[in-house]
Design a protein around this motif. Structure first.
Motif, PDB file in Angstrom:
ATOM      1  N   ALA A   1      -0.187   9.354   6.141  1.00  0.00           N
ATOM      2  CA  ALA A   1       0.155   9.436   5.921  1.00  0.00           C
ATOM      3  C   ALA A   1       1.550   9.002   6.848  1.00  0.00           C
ATOM      4  CB  ALA A   1       0.342  10.816   6.656  1.00  0.00           C
ATOM      5  N   ALA A   2       0.485   8.910   7.754  1.00  0.00           N
ATOM      6  CA  ALA A   2       1.803   8.038   8.889  1.00  0.00           C
ATOM      7  C   ALA A   2       1.914   5.893   9.098  1.00  0.00           C
ATOM      8  CB  ALA A   2       1.138   7.924  10.745  1.00  0.00           C
ATOM      9  N   SER A   3       0.664   6.136   7.869  1.00  0.00           N
ATOM     10  CA  SER A   3       0.392   3.951   7.815  1.00  0.00           C
ATOM     11  C   SER A   3       0.905   4.144   6.544  1.00  0.00           C
ATOM     12  CB  SER A   3      -0.550   3.884   8.668  1.00  0.00           C
ATOM     13  OG  SER A   3      -1.880   4.128   6.985  1.00  0.00           O
ATOM     14  N   SER A   4       1.853   5.438   5.253  1.00  0.00           N
ATOM     15  CA  SER A   4       2.325   5.317   3.825  1.00  0.00           C
ATOM     16  C   SER A   4       0.636   4.682   2.932  1.00  0.00           C
ATOM     17  CB  SER A   4       3.254   4.117   3.981  1.00  0.00           C
ATOM     18  OG  SER A   4       3.945   4.519   4.864  1.00  0.00           O
ATOM     19  N   TYR A   5       0.373   4.988   3.187  1.00  0.00           N
ATOM     20  CA  TYR A   5      -1.358   5.638   2.878  1.00  0.00           C
ATOM     21  C   TYR A   5      -1.917   3.876   1.982  1.00  0.00           C
ATOM     22  CZ  TYR A   5      -1.068  10.634   2.653  1.00  0.00           C
ATOM     23  OH  TYR A   5      -0.631  11.095   3.166  1.00  0.00           O
ATOM     24  N   ASP A   6      -0.904   3.368   3.027  1.00  0.00           N
ATOM     25  CA  ASP A   6      -1.204   1.877   1.914  1.00  0.00           C
ATOM     26  C   ASP A   6      -2.295   0.973   2.895  1.00  0.00           C
ATOM     27  OD1 ASP A   6       0.594   1.151   3.348  1.00  0.00           O
ATOM     28  OD2 ASP A   6       2.028  -0.097   2.074  1.00  0.00           O
ATOM     29  N   ARG A   7      -2.500   0.756   4.209  1.00  0.00           N
ATOM     30  CA  ARG A   7      -2.722   0.289   5.249  1.00  0.00           C
ATOM     31  C   ARG A   7      -4.892   0.941   5.531  1.00  0.00           C
ATOM     32  NH1 ARG A   7      -1.124  -0.245  10.370  1.00  0.00           N
ATOM     33  NH2 ARG A   7       0.765   0.902   9.247  1.00  0.00           N
ATOM     34  N   TYR A   8      -4.748   2.215   5.112  1.00  0.00           N
ATOM     35  CA  TYR A   8      -5.968   2.793   5.166  1.00  0.00           C
ATOM     36  C   TYR A   8      -6.069   3.266   4.422  1.00  0.00           C
ATOM     37  CZ  TYR A   8      -5.741   1.934  10.699  1.00  0.00           C
ATOM     38  OH  TYR A   8      -5.369   1.011  11.555  1.00  0.00           O
ATOM     39  N   GLN A   9      -7.795   3.154   4.190  1.00  0.00           N
ATOM     40  CA  GLN A   9      -8.421   3.700   3.017  1.00  0.00           C
ATOM     41  C   GLN A   9      -9.076   4.991   3.679  1.00  0.00           C
ATOM     42  OE1 GLN A   9     -11.006   1.691   0.853  1.00  0.00           O
ATOM     43  NE2 GLN A   9      -9.205   0.522  -0.087  1.00  0.00           N
ATOM     44  N   HIS A  10      -8.825   6.364   2.618  1.00  0.00           N
ATOM     45  CA  HIS A  10      -9.295   7.511   3.123  1.00  0.00           C
ATOM     46  C   HIS A  10     -10.323   7.654   4.025  1.00  0.00           C
ATOM     47  CE1 HIS A  10      -9.899  11.684   3.168  1.00  0.00           C
ATOM     48  NE2 HIS A  10     -11.286  11.467   2.812  1.00  0.00           N
ATOM     49  N   GLY A  11     -12.080   6.918   3.452  1.00  0.00           N
ATOM     50  CA  GLY A  11     -13.153   6.789   4.674  1.00  0.00           C
ATOM     51  C   GLY A  11     -12.921   6.013   5.776  1.00  0.00           C
ATOM     52  N   GLU A  12     -11.998   5.396   6.154  1.00  0.00           N
ATOM     53  CA  GLU A  12     -11.902   4.845   7.350  1.00  0.00           C
ATOM     54  C   GLU A  12     -10.890   5.330   7.742  1.00  0.00           C
ATOM     55  OE1 GLU A  12     -11.237   0.095   5.235  1.00  0.00           O
ATOM     56  OE2 GLU A  12      -9.923   0.905   5.243  1.00  0.00           O
ATOM     57  N   ALA A  13      -9.986   6.062   7.789  1.00  0.00           N
ATOM     58  CA  ALA A  13      -8.322   6.829   8.459  1.00  0.00           C
ATOM     59  C   ALA A  13      -9.599   7.971   8.739  1.00  0.00           C
ATOM     60  CB  ALA A  13      -7.583   7.920   7.410  1.00  0.00           C
ATOM     61  N   ILE A  14     -10.738   8.199   7.788  1.00  0.00           N
ATOM     62  CA  ILE A  14     -11.480   9.965   8.817  1.00  0.00           C
ATOM     63  C   ILE A  14     -12.638   9.220   9.744  1.00  0.00           C
ATOM     64  CG2 ILE A  14     -11.428  11.045   6.287  1.00  0.00           C
ATOM     65  CD1 ILE A  14     -13.972  10.613   5.854  1.00  0.00           C
TER      66      ILE A  14
END
Ligand SMILES: NC(=O)c1ccc[n+]([C@@H]2O[C@H](COP(=O)([O-])OP(=O)(O)OC[C@H]3O[C@@H](n4cnc5c(N)ncnc54)[C@H](O)[C@@H]3O)[C@@H](O)[C@H]2O)c1
Ligand SMILES: [Zn+2]
Length: 362
Positions: free
Chosen positions: A257-270
């Motif tokens: 959310a803090a990176s506006s959903y465009d820099r991290y894909q879901h798996g990377e973020a988790i």
């Protein structure tokens, strides 16, 4: 072909896992007796890759096929796209017994499932997941949703599919980044429930990254079993059992959310979320440094990010305050105790969370 059952009384269904099985899907669907007219929701890329094989198999089983393509972006999970698709389905739905097939990753799966859940108060839906993340996670369990400008997945339902059909041969055309993304969810399943699966991913990480079909089938099957088991016990996340699937997701969602959903894909973020949760558990004395290193080393071997880059910590903390897991205003974290076992803890101290997140910032 292997089967896993999701046991939910009248909403029970099978997950079928195998490789090069898409040509056999027609027979499987026919035997469900859910209709003779398939509406396939997909995107242009996936239609080009797998549309013909799917259509051929359906037609062989005397099921008519109509494709509706949406753009290949998260923006397709919107009110506008959902209602455009519904209008088109309604025009097509004359003297037919239709059902929906979601052919795609999590975006198509969430959108198509949502459309199926509201058109005529619900028509049958089949999930044919084509990404590693969708096969291990999003296609199973019936969470369907679209996004609002105010946030992701805010409009949706629990709407179980009639079948999940996972052909791992479809993963051959995925980008390497997408394979890593799916592996992050697979590592999550290992940590929350299955140390053998964790060990298998560790021993076979290279094979998995090279898309060895045997290794992929094994992992998709194991993850499907875990998710099916958890969902069967707590379909609507009311008993706190399904919460464990959110390991790594509190911080992960905040990064997205803090990176506006465009820099991290879901798996990377988790994957970063799992590191942070593990580290918080270590500081609290409920998880060992040795086990934390095991998890972090595996995530690094897979090539998942180690640090949070260019993300505002304050806005992450703000997002976490809105986490759907929070009850009675206290934060809730899924924390590891050992590899294969987690617990849910409430009211973790904010300074500890902040300090730990900062230690993972580049
Ligand atoms: N419902 C749930 O329980 C649940 C759980 C986790 C995530 N999600 C949702 O899933 C979405 C993310 O899903 P995703 O990671 O699958 O992303 P995605 O659906 O955007 O797919 C990723 C990319 O891979 C491409 N692609 C898909 N299959 C392919 C194939 N076989 N070969 C080549 N390219 C292919 C897609 O066109 C897309 O460009 C998010 O919207 C998230 O909210 C839902
Ligand atoms: Zn996830």
């Amino acid at each position: 072909m292997k089967h896993v059952s999701v046991s939910l009384k009248e909403n029970s269904y099978k997950i079928i896992v195998g490789h090069n099985i898409l040509p056999k899907i027609g027979n499987q669907i026919k035997s469900l007796k859910i209709g003779d007219d398939a509406v396939v929701i997909t995107n242009p890329l996936i239609k080009k890759l797998y549309g013909n094989v799917l259509a051929k198999s359906l037609k062989k089983s005397r099921i008519s096929v109509k494709f509706f393509c949406v753009l290949d972006t998260e923006k397709s999970k919107s009110q506008k796209v959902a209602f455009d698709v519904i209008q088109k389905i309604a025009q097509h739905d004359v003297k037919k017994k239709i059902f929906v097939i979601a052919l795609g990753g999590g975006v198509v799966g969430d959108l198509a499932g949502f459309v199926a859940s509201i058109y005529k108060r619900g028509i049958p839906c089949i999930q044919v997941p084509t990404t590693f993340l969708a096969q291990t996670d999003s296609a199973i369990g019936g969470k369907v949703a679209i996004d609002l400008p105010a946030g992701k997945n805010l409009v949706g339902a629990f709407y179980q599919p009639k079948l999940v059909f996972s052909d791992v041969a479809l993963l051959k055309t995925l980008s390497q980044r997408q394979v890593k993304n799916g592996l992050a969810e697979a590592v999550k399943y290992g940590v929350i429930k299955d140390k053998d699966l964790f060990g298998y991913i560790k021993r076979n990480s290279k094979k998995l990254l090279l898309r060895d079909l045997f290794a992929l089938s094994h992992v998709v099957l194991k993850c499907s079993r875990i998710k099916a088991d958890v969902v069967s016990k707590d379909e609507k996340e009311k008993k706190g059992i399904r919460t464990i699937l959110n390991f790594g997701h509190t911080v992960g969602h905040a990064i997205e959310a803090a990176s506006s959903y465009d820099r991290y894909q879901h798996g990377e973020a988790i994957s970063i979320g799992m590191r942070v949760a593990g580290s918080i558990a270590c500081t609290m004395g409920i998880f060992s440094q040795k086990n934390l290193r095991l998890i972090e080393d595996l995530l690094s071997e897979i090539g998942l990010p180690e640090k949070i880059k260019n993300v505002n910590v304050a806005s992450m903390i703000k997002t976490m305050a809105h986490d759907k897991k929070n009850i009675s205003k206290k934060n809730r974290f899924v924390l590891p105790r050992k590899v294969g076992q987690v617990c849910v803890m409430e009211g973790i101290s904010l300074p500890l969370i902040q300090k730990t997140i900062k230690s993972y910032c580049a």
